[in-house]
Design an enzyme around this catalytic site. Structure first.
Site, short mmCIF file in Angstrom:
data_model
loop_
_atom_site.label_atom_id
_atom_site.label_comp_id
_atom_site.label_asym_id
_atom_site.label_seq_id
_atom_site.Cartn_x
_atom_site.Cartn_y
_atom_site.Cartn_z
N HIS A 273 -23.85 -15.80 9.25
CA HIS A 273 -22.51 -15.21 9.12
C HIS A 273 -22.19 -14.38 10.34
CE1 HIS A 273 -21.52 -16.04 4.83
NE2 HIS A 273 -22.81 -16.27 4.82
N GLU B 258 -19.53 -12.84 10.94
CA GLU B 258 -18.77 -11.65 10.52
C GLU B 258 -19.66 -10.58 9.91
OE1 GLU B 258 -19.02 -14.41 8.89
OE2 GLU B 258 -18.90 -14.09 6.72
N ASP C 158 -24.91 7.16 -2.16
CA ASP C 158 -24.58 7.46 -3.55
C ASP C 158 -23.25 8.19 -3.53
OD1 ASP C 158 -27.03 6.41 -4.19
OD2 ASP C 158 -27.93 8.29 -4.84
N ASP D 171 -33.66 1.49 -12.20
CA ASP D 171 -33.89 2.95 -12.14
C ASP D 171 -35.06 3.30 -13.05
OD1 ASP D 171 -31.53 3.49 -10.50
OD2 ASP D 171 -30.36 3.05 -12.29
#
Ligand code: 1PR
Length: 595
Positions: free
Chosen positions: A241, A243, A290, A449
């Site tokens: 890719h 891009e 985050d 998590d």
């Protein structure tokens, strides 16, 4: 993008009028669906981008609405060209330059091209020799056909069949930065120094063979040699890719758009040998942001310790470490291989009303030319007015705003619980399966998590345990497992990280983002025992996350586990370490690294 999904194309469900109207009312969001929208857009998009007086020229884009091509548009526009979308088959023949960024599965793409009457115009355009550039699936579709989607005929412009990567221990999808072996010198790759890496993401590939030798411009090595770029005259295509390949990749578009494709007389040495680390797929370094609203309502990048993101002093506001778009750009400029945004309160917010997050993606994709992942709140939900949205619709909104991959956290845990309750069978209705089928496995990341749970004996849990060689529990236990949590670590469930990863691979996820609540923000290094447990269990890429405190922690986790990438947040945000310092250390340690 080619994927392992055998499913045939199901036309994207249009966002209903309510949703579109609702999105149109969102503050700070564009009033209509973004270009490249997979769901809101028609399969062949309406003509867009008007000509600008300063434009260097017009390029026609064949975006059939099956995924994120926002970055292709952004790259073209950044180079000063105007994009004209194909709305009718005859516009292909009328194009002076045509870019075809293929996305989705092979069978789906051919179905769309056929239903829109685009197959013959495309074949004729390529045969005419006018400037053409295919990207990823846009390269594969030029071949005779593919074994993807149960065996599908392609455009037949190049001899050969596209096949799935094979190899017992091969991690598929092939995701990341890899080196090229350039066979001929032309203008297309002239700005890519030998040994440099470009970004690939695919599960299927074409192989070089005598019948297509005159097309092959460059190959790449991953479980064998495959075709990385083809070119004949002004017709070219790349499996990688451009891009998403940083400034080098934008330079490839520039060479195409400015007509610098001619053959060169330079002698061809083996360009792979030019890589000082031996070349091949690099281990990736990912910067993670985050993101959430602080108490004043501003969207900020935050970071906590073991998932607590509030300041410890009185008042305890959300820690503010900077603005998402600016930080993403900073990490791109420092050489991050990918950037991830995690909307950490997504589990309780209504994601489609989270216009600032969508705007962060849109703006980031204008300046960040590496892959963007976004997570948080990807699940089905019903809003306060009783309107229901599917996880696929939520994901589609993220893809159309510029995400290359979405990451699913809490919902993946519920999906895995149901998968095991059903006796390890698929039912096709889950968020993971539907997004994977629609956008490809490589677009679906599962964010785990977990936190370590000590047991006296493995029989105390149904989940897989290990005997720790490095730590002991509070009562001297050595046996442990990693419990998955939902809602940002607030609720533990009776399923382990190992079990979740195995279930997600079976349901079509393409990558695992493996956090660790115990190590998050601690700076003591990644949890090698957890990373080894999961990366030994699956044959999809695993991203080690949580605990990075210095550059050597990255080198260590790559040397000691099979993880494909490592992610950090705090050390980058606090500017204790720059991405390039991490990479320099990895390189010195002999880890294949994209510089
Ligand atoms: O459950 O699908 O809505 O997704 C929510 C997403 O938000 C999940 O991917 C989850 O990991 C993330 N999340 C939720 N709460 C928090 C929090 O911190 N309170 N952040 C949170 C998780 C973990 C990492 C972090 C690394 C590296 N952050 O991504 O960036 O631990 O940090 P470090 O280098 O500083 O140690 P859903």
């Amino acid at each position: 993008m080619p994927t392992s999904s055998p499913a045939r194309f199901a036309p994207p469900r249009q966002l209903d009028a309510t949703l579109r109207a609702r999105r149109a009312r969102l503050p700070r969001a564009p009033p209509r669906a973004a270009p490249g929208s997979a769901t809101a857009a028609p399969l062949v998009r309406a003509s867009s981008s008007s000509s600008s007086s300063s434009s260097k020229g017009e390029v026609t884009l064949l975006d059939y609405g099956a995924g994120n091509v926002r970055s292709v548009r952004n790259a073209i526009q950044r180079l000063g060209f105007t994009v004209k979308d194909v709305t009718r088959p005859e516009e292909i023949a009328a194009a002076d330059k045509l870019i075809f960024p293929g996305v989705g599965a092979y069978g789906s793409a051919m179905d769309i091209l056929k239903s829109r009457g685009l197959v013959d115009p495309l074949r004729e355009y390529v045969a005419s020799g006018k400037p053409f550039m295919g990207v990823c699936l846009g390269l594969q579709l030029l071949f005779d056909g593919s074994e993807e989607s149960g065996g599908v005929e392609g455009l037949g412009c190049i001899p050969g069949t596209v096949r799935r990567f094979r190899g017992d221990d091969l991690i598929v999808p092939h995701i990341g930065w890899n080196t090229l072996d350039v066979k001929r010198r032309t203008g297309l790759l002239s700005d890519v120094p030998d040994g440099d890496r470009l970004y690939f993401v695919h599960s299927f590939r074409a192989e070089p063979e005598p019948a297509n030798e005159d097309w092959v411009l460059a190959t790449c090595e991953y479980g064998g040699e495959f075709v990385a770029a083809v070119q004949k005259g002004d017709v070219c295509a790349c499996q990688f890719h451009p891009e998403k390949s940083g400034e080098r990749g934008v330079g490839i578009f520039k060479n195409f758009l400015e007509g610098n494709l001619a053959e060169r007389e330079e002698k061809v040495e083996s360009s792979r040998a030019a890589s000082s680390d031996g070349g091949g797929l690099a281990r990736r370094v990912i910067a993670c942001l985050d993101v959430r609203s602080n108490d004043s309502g501003d969207l900020v990048v935050t970071k906590g310790d073991s998932y607590d993101v509030r300041e410890k002093d009185e008042g305890g506001d959300v820690r503010n470490l900077g603005k998402p778009v600016e930080l993403a750009r900073r990490y791109f400029e420092q050489g991050a291989d990918e950037v991830a945004f995690l909307n950490i309160t997504g589990y309780r917010d209504l994601p489609l009303t989270d216009a600032p997050m969508l705007e962060v993606l849109r703006r980031s994709s204008e300046t960040v030319f590496v892959p963007l992942t976004v997570g948080g709140g990807i699940r089905s939900f019903t809003d306060s007015e009783g309107t229901s949205y599917t996880a696929l619709e939520v994901a589609s909104a993220y893809f159309s705003s510029g995400a290359d991959k979405i990451s699913i956290g809490s919902d993946a845990v519920y999906v895995a619980e149901e998968y095991y309750a059903r006796g390890e069978t698929k039912d096709g209705t889950t968020s993971v399966e539907q997004i994977s089928e629609r956008y490809g496995a490589q677009a679906v990341v599962i964010s785990i998590d977990p936190r370590r749970v000590w047991v006296k004996d493995a029989s105390e849990t149904k989940n897989r345990t290990i005997r720790s060689a490095t730590k002991t529990g509070p009562d001297g236990e050595t046996e442990c497992w990693w419990q998955c949590t939902v809602k940002g670590g607030r609720e533990g469930r009776d399923i382990g990280a190992y079990e979740l990863a195995v279930a997600m691979e079976a349901l079509g996820a393409g990558e695992i983002l493996l956090n660790c609540i115990d190590e998050d923000g601690q700076g003591n290094g990644f949890d090698h025992e957890l990373v080894a447990l999961v990366s030994d269990a699956v044959r999809i890429p695993v991203i080690a996350s949580s605990g990075a405190g210095k550059p050597s922690h990255f080198t260590d986790v790559f040397e000691n586990t099979k993880c494909s990438a490592a992610l950090a947040a705090g050390i980058f945000h606090r500017e204790e370490v720059k991405v390039e310092e991490v990479k320099a250390h990895m390189r010195e340690g002999g880890v294949p690294t994209r510089i």
